[in-house]
Write a protein that holds these residues in place. Structure first.
Motif, PDB file in Angstrom:
ATOM      1  N   CYS A 205       0.877  -1.167   0.000  1.00 45.64           N
ATOM      2  CA  CYS A 205       0.000   0.000   0.000  1.00 45.64           C
ATOM      3  C   CYS A 205       0.913   1.215   0.000  1.00 45.64           C
ATOM      4  O   CYS A 205       1.767   1.347   0.873  1.00 45.64           O
TER       5      CYS A 205
ATOM      6  N   CYS B  83       0.200   3.498   3.636  1.00 44.52           N
ATOM      7  CA  CYS B  83       0.559   3.016   4.978  1.00 44.52           C
ATOM      8  C   CYS B  83       1.742   2.051   4.924  1.00 44.52           C
ATOM      9  O   CYS B  83       2.274   1.659   5.955  1.00 44.52           O
TER      10      CYS B  83
ATOM     11  N   HIS C 224      -7.456  -4.138   0.514  1.00 42.31           N
ATOM     12  CA  HIS C 224      -6.883  -3.179   1.472  1.00 42.31           C
ATOM     13  C   HIS C 224      -7.130  -1.740   1.018  1.00 42.31           C
ATOM     14  O   HIS C 224      -7.515  -0.888   1.826  1.00 42.31           O
TER      15      HIS C 224
ATOM     16  N   CYS D  10      -8.287   1.294   3.342  1.00 40.72           N
ATOM     17  CA  CYS D  10      -7.202   2.112   3.916  1.00 40.72           C
ATOM     18  C   CYS D  10      -7.555   3.583   3.733  1.00 40.72           C
ATOM     19  O   CYS D  10      -7.815   4.026   2.622  1.00 40.72           O
TER      20      CYS D  10
HETATM   21 ZN    ZN Z   1      -2.796   1.283   3.405  1.00 39.41          ZN
END
Ligand code: ZN
Ligand code: ACO
Length: 281
Positions: free
Chosen positions: A44, A47, A60, A64
């Motif tokens: 990602c 993050c 995700h 997120c």
């Molecule tokens: Zn993330």
């Protein structure tokens, strides 16, 4: 670079996906054992959590909610932003960043004790979010006057001046702390090239403008560059003479111009008026 691989641990992760890039890795990185069977990881980009499968990443990304690194935006100039992330407050992010960075750093024993570090994450921002281009880490308290521990520009963004921007930024922080700084050793080949380029340009710019004598101490006070690094840079440019037991800087304008031309592009400037930061206490 590739020849280093023989001497280091066998690389397990061959490629990563990060934002809109697929990136080939350079070195081994000690991901947790459950990733041993992977050759590709999906990150990602916000993050920095990593996953084994694309579908996991897609799931995700739907939940997120980060659109930039978790931390304070301390600099913004146009589309370029710098975020300061405290490794103690954002432990998982700090660890993820170290795993990611180690894929491109050979010689560094990375500290996974991320509590002790601040991470300065440089981003290019657009309407989709702030996309990391590189970062440097810095110990909260350094006995050895290190102002930078590790520096990385992600491969798709290399050779565009971001490395020199990150280096310049690390010295701007040192100036705000009223301290001299130096990067943690050892430096990689590319790290040394980038530092040499930065030191050369900064010092030659001052020597060109300055009238009369100037000492290494004065140069150090003006730039936050440690005296040893100034001396070695000027020595490598053959601008130091040793007269009557003293180092003397000789700054013939013609010689300076020749070196400045060879020093290459200045890179992206740090506009200090756009840096909003107070030293860590
Ligand atoms: Zn993330
Ligand atoms: N070949 C030749 N010279 C290079 C190369 C290259 N591939 N890459 C950088 N340089 C030199 C050049 O002199 C360049 O200046 P120029 O483009 O004006 O000629 C200068 O380094 C800096 O170029 P930048 O574009 O400002 O730097 P970049 O964004 O590419 O980042 C960095 C440099 C951070 C060292 C990058 O190569 C990197 O992330 N490498 C992998 C990780 C690493 O080695 N980090 C340093 C470890 S040491 C430490 O962390 C303390």
């Amino acid at each position: 670079l590739r020849e280093h691989e023989e001497f280091t641990k066998v690389k397990n992760i061959a490629t990563i996906e990060l934002g809109r890039y697929e990136i080939e890795t350079w070195y081994f990185s000690p991901f947790p054992p459950e990733y041993n069977d992977c050759t590709k990881l999906f990150f990602c980009e916000f993050c920095l959590n990593f996953m084994k499968r694309k579908e996991q990443l897609q799931r995700h990304m739907r939940k997120c909610d980060l659109k930039h690194p978790p931390g304070d935006e301390i600099y913004r100039n146009g589309t370029l932003s710098m975020f300061e992330v405290d490794g103690k407050k954002n432990k998982v992010y700090g660890q993820n960043l170290c795993y990611l960075a180690k894929l491109f750093l050979d010689h560094k024993t990375l500290y996974y004790d991320v509590d002790l570090f601040l991470f300065y994450v440089l981003c290019e921002c657009d309407d989709r979010g702030c996309h990391m281009v590189g970062y440097f880490s810095k110990e909260k308290h350094s006995e050895e006057s290190y102002n930078l521990a590790c520096i990385l520009t992600l491969p798709p963004y290399q050779r565009k001046g971001y490395g020199k921007f990150l280096i310049a930024f690390s010295y701007e922080l040192s100036k705000k702390e009223s301290k001299v700084g130096t990067p943690e050793r050892p430096l990689s080949d590319l790290g040394l090239l980038s530092y040499r380029g930065y030191w050369t340009r900064v010092l030659l710019d001052i020597l060109k403008k300055h009238k009369g004598n100037i000492s290494i101490k004065e140069l150090s006070d003006m730039t936050a560059i440690k005296a040893e690094d100034i001396l070695s840079t000027l020595q490598s440019l053959e601008l130091i003479q040793y007269r009557k037991g003293q180092h003397v800087i000789c700054a013939d304008p013609k010689v300076l111009d020749r070196h400045l031309k060879a020093a290459g592009r200045g890179g992206l400037e740090v506009d200090v008026s756009k840096l909003i930061w107070t030293p860590y206490k």
